[in-house]
Scaffold this active site. Structure first.
Site, mmCIF file in Angstrom:
data_model
loop_
_atom_site.group_PDB
_atom_site.id
_atom_site.type_symbol
_atom_site.label_atom_id
_atom_site.label_comp_id
_atom_site.label_asym_id
_atom_site.label_seq_id
_atom_site.Cartn_x
_atom_site.Cartn_y
_atom_site.Cartn_z
ATOM 1 N N SER A 15 -11.511 14.903 -12.547
ATOM 2 C CA SER A 15 -11.380 16.192 -13.229
ATOM 3 C C SER A 15 -12.073 16.137 -14.590
ATOM 4 C CB SER A 15 -9.906 16.561 -13.428
ATOM 5 O OG SER A 15 -9.267 15.639 -14.299
ATOM 6 N N LEU A 17 -14.012 15.978 -18.004
ATOM 7 C CA LEU A 17 -15.216 15.286 -18.456
ATOM 8 C C LEU A 17 -15.652 14.218 -17.462
ATOM 9 C CD1 LEU A 17 -14.378 14.831 -22.253
ATOM 10 C CD2 LEU A 17 -15.656 16.677 -21.165
ATOM 11 N N ASP A 57 -5.343 3.216 -10.894
ATOM 12 C CA ASP A 57 -4.552 3.275 -12.117
ATOM 13 C C ASP A 57 -5.111 2.205 -13.058
ATOM 14 O OD1 ASP A 57 -2.714 3.117 -14.153
ATOM 15 O OD2 ASP A 57 -0.971 2.793 -12.864
ATOM 16 N N SER A 147 -12.467 10.135 -29.185
ATOM 17 C CA SER A 147 -12.169 11.519 -29.551
ATOM 18 C C SER A 147 -12.379 11.671 -31.042
ATOM 19 C CB SER A 147 -10.714 11.858 -29.206
ATOM 20 O OG SER A 147 -10.309 13.064 -29.826
ATOM 21 N N TYR A 160 -2.092 9.317 -30.004
ATOM 22 C CA TYR A 160 -3.411 9.631 -29.440
ATOM 23 C C TYR A 160 -4.528 9.166 -30.365
ATOM 24 C CZ TYR A 160 -7.137 12.392 -27.269
ATOM 25 O OH TYR A 160 -8.306 12.791 -26.663
ATOM 26 N N PHE A 193 -13.491 20.432 -25.991
ATOM 27 C CA PHE A 193 -14.252 20.733 -24.782
ATOM 28 C C PHE A 193 -13.424 21.560 -23.814
ATOM 29 C CE2 PHE A 193 -17.274 17.903 -26.411
ATOM 30 C CZ PHE A 193 -18.435 17.979 -25.645
#
Length: 254
Positions: A15, A17, A57, A147, A160, A193
């Protein structure tokens, strides 16, 4: 490094990017294995591009080893690893009720985004370094996904931002470490995005997010991320670098 005929692994390829990256690599002739914890998403993308779908995973060494073995059997040894798998999550250190963030929440994001990505790197690199060298001694390319939160983490993004900041910090030492074997490492730090997560937001919220981007005033297209990822593979002098792909966005505190 040429993409045509080269075996590639894309984690998180089912899914967003990752899917866009899998499509772009396949479009340029790579033999793509789509690795994702969601087997249905991986299968859908693999059918579309004529690739191989593998449930994987990245936090599990056994799962990764099985996926790499299956990809190797189908496509031959992989020279390209695109690490796109990851999770989000936002939670303040101290909640509204005064309670501290559960340490399990912090650990989970770090385990997937940072430890899981490194897990894929170490296992894939161990196979790359054994391959016959190509032109200029090249044996492989690894592209990671960080990110802008690594630099501009917002309130509630402690876990994150820390996970993505870890990937930023890993990039240069990894590139230096693997240079002796001709394996390059680079990282993309995308901004906002239009991934499935943002697609779920109301249109006015999407427009508000886009307005915060200096230029172009729109959310990034997954295809633009994928084009950069493919360019990193082709450009043999790109190594040890983190590239922000964000339209000059600098995130506000909230």
């Amino acid at each position: 490094m040429r993409l045509e005929g080269t075996a590639a692994l894309v984690t998180g390829g089912g899914s967003g990017l990752g899917a866009a990256t899998a499509r772009e690599l396949a479009r340029q002739g790579a033999k793509v294995a789509v690795l994702d914890v969601n087997p249905d998403g991986a299968a859908q993308v693999a059918r579309e591009i004529g690739g191989l779908a593998l449930r994987c995973d990245i936090t599990s060494t056994e799962s990764l080893q099985q996926a790499l073995a299956a990809a190797r059997e189908a496509h031959g040894p992989a020279r390209i690893l695109m690490n796109v798998a990851g999770i989000g999550g936002a939670r303040r250190v101290i909640g509204k009720d005064g309670s501290p963030m559960p340490i399990e929440d912090f650990k989970r994001v770090i385990d997937v985004n940072l430890v899981g990505t490194f897990n894929a790197i170490r296992l894939a690199a161990a196979e790359m370094v054994k391959l016959e060298a190509l032109e200029d001694g090249a044996r492989g390319v690894i592209v990671n996904t960080a990110s802008v939160a690594a630099y501009d983490g917002q309130i509630g993004q402690e876990a994150y931002a820390a996970s993505k900041g870890g990937l930023v910090s890993l990039t240069l030492p990894l590139a230096r470490d693997l240079a002796q074997w001709g394996v390059r490492v680079a990282t993309i730090a995308p901004g906002l995005f239009l991934t499935p997560l943002l697609h779920q937001l109301p249109q006015d919220v999407q427009q508000s997010l886009a307005a915060s981007i200096p230029f172009p005033k729109r959310l990034g297209k997954p295809e633009e991320f994928a084009e950069l990822a493919a360019h990193i593979v082709r450009n043999d002098h790109l190594n040890g670098e983190v590239i922000r792909l964000d339209g000059a966005l600098r995130m506000a505190p909230r």
